[in-house]
Every structure is written in C-alpha cells, then in structure tokens.
Design an enzyme around this catalytic site. Structure first.
Site, PDB file in Angstrom:
ATOM      1  CD  GLU A 109      -5.188  -4.922  -0.987  1.00  0.00           C
ATOM      2  OE1 GLU A 109      -4.592  -6.009  -1.149  1.00  0.00           O
ATOM      3  OE2 GLU A 109      -4.609  -3.818  -0.967  1.00  0.00           O
ATOM      4  CE  LYS A 150      -3.179  -8.543   0.892  1.00  0.00           C
ATOM      5  NZ  LYS A 150      -3.263  -7.086   0.899  1.00  0.00           N
TER       6      LYS A 150
END
Length: 123
Positions: free
Chosen positions: A21, A98
């Site tokens: 990530e 997000k």
C-alpha cells in the site's frame, strides 16, 4: 463558537497497513472542521483575524504528501497536529477517506479533538 470547514481536500500520499500500500501514491480525501471564535474577523474584515484556509490547505496537503503511516488514524492525528499549531483553534474534526480501497468503497476515519495548546494561550 464559530466554524470554518474545508471540504474536498485531495492529496496523494503513501499510507496503508497492508503490503504494497505504501509502494505507490494513493489518493486521500480530507474534510476538516475547525471551531474558532470569528467575532473579530466578522467585525474587522481582516484576514489576520481568522484562520487563513488557503495556508491551512497547503499545510494539510503537505502533511499527507510528506509522511507515511500505516493507519488513517495516525494520519488524522498528524493533520490535527498541523491544525492545532494555531492556538486560536478551540476544537477540530478531521475525516480522511481512502477512496476505492474496498471494491470501490471508501473507508474513512474521523477524529475530533480539543486543542491542547488553546488552554495555555486562552485560559
């Protein structure tokens, strides 16, 4: 208490708890609500009497772009630190999303805190 809100702040950053990530930048969506006494600004029409939200926007985006945390909670705490640098801010709420993380869903975290610096400057 009065409120200034910044909605739709977008910044690219490297934050995430799962493998890979933080390898590439991802988009983050941020909303900030700041509780502050705006009586002086509303009477004087002077930018110096209020929170300069353009400058605040710049500092928040820089915090997202120049740090790297595993959790949105930690990133939100960092943004609160930036907001609370101005002791005039009594309280703030930060929401970070997000987008597209979970099959198109947006995960978000909201932190709401009192400014610990305010009491020292405005007892």
């Amino acid at each position: 208490m009065d409120r200034i809100t910044l909605r739709g702040v977008r910044a690219m950053g490297r934050h995430g708890a799962y493998e890979g990530e933080r390898d590439a930048e991802q988009p983050f969506e941020i909303e900030i609500a700041i509780d502050v006494d705006l009586r002086a600004a509303s009477a004087s029409d002077d930018l110096g009497e209020t929170i300069d939200y353009a400058e605040l926007h710049e500092r928040v985006v820089a915090a997202v772009e120049t740090t790297s945390f595993a959790l949105l909670e930690r990133l939100a705490a960092e943004i609160l630190r930036v907001v609370f640098a101005d002791a005039r801010v009594a309280r703030a709420e930060v929401t970070i999303g997000k987008p597209g993380l979970l099959d198109g869903a947006t995960a978000s975290v909201t932190l709401a805190r009192e400014n610990p610096r305010r009491a020292a400057y405005f007892p």
